[in-house]
Design an enzyme around this catalytic site. Sequence first.
Site, mmCIF file in Angstrom:
data_model
loop_
_atom_site.group_PDB
_atom_site.id
_atom_site.type_symbol
_atom_site.label_atom_id
_atom_site.label_comp_id
_atom_site.label_asym_id
_atom_site.label_seq_id
_atom_site.Cartn_x
_atom_site.Cartn_y
_atom_site.Cartn_z
ATOM 1 N N GLY A 134 0.784 -1.229 0.000
ATOM 2 C CA GLY A 134 0.000 0.000 0.000
ATOM 3 C C GLY A 134 0.812 1.273 0.000
ATOM 4 O O GLY A 134 1.988 1.262 -0.276
ATOM 5 N N SER A 135 0.179 2.371 0.260
ATOM 6 C CA SER A 135 0.727 3.723 0.390
ATOM 7 C C SER A 135 -0.154 4.730 -0.322
ATOM 8 O O SER A 135 -1.302 4.876 0.025
ATOM 9 C CB SER A 135 2.169 3.834 -0.040
ATOM 10 O OG SER A 135 2.996 3.502 1.056
#
Length: 230
Positions: free
Chosen positions: A199-200
């Site tokens: 993610g991010s």
Amino acid sequence: MPISPSPHTSVTDRDVLAARTAGRRPRVTIARGATPWFVPTLATAAVTTALTRRSGKWALAAVPACALSAGMLWFFRDPEREIGTGRVISPADGVVQSIDAWPDGRTRVAIFMSPLNVHVNRAPLPGTVTSVEHVAGGFVPAFNKDSDQNERVVWHFDTELGDIEMVQIAGAVARRIVPYVAAGTKVEQGDRIGLIRFGSRVDTYLPAGVEVGVEVGQKTTAGVTRLDRD
């Protein structure tokens, strides 16, 4: 500096389309670029599970290893998508974190990806990749205002709307961005173009004159959710 795509192979979007045309069901895949994480975890789970036949004490290692393998399988899933319609579609699964007017007239739509989202990113428009540039930086949480200076990969696409910029931003957990295609590659809207492990954030810059079709807090689906409106 320019970077090269991942050497790992998997079913592409065109393979999926060909499979549909031929009446075959596309095989389920794990995201390209996940192998360095997934394979060692799976091997550990297999070995410790086998050793439980010799001694039940190995279950203390086998159970968490199997759970971690199942988690990896979920984290690195790469589902088939029915590509949405619209001039610009979301490159990422997640939640719209912010919508900001830029000094040059563009509008930045920032999408936050949690560890539970699909991590494969897709092309927001059809066109040609003109550049893929890795920029070194930090690893603060992606929801932090200083995350703009994180490790990131900056993409530029030559499209019917002109130059479109997209930025994959690493966070506190995601410390590896894996591009799938290189500069000069022609992509269709919704094609898989890269992976952010765990993610991010992904930022898309809409050109001047293009109205935003999403709002802060709205959930998005890569390759499906339209970011602009007529």
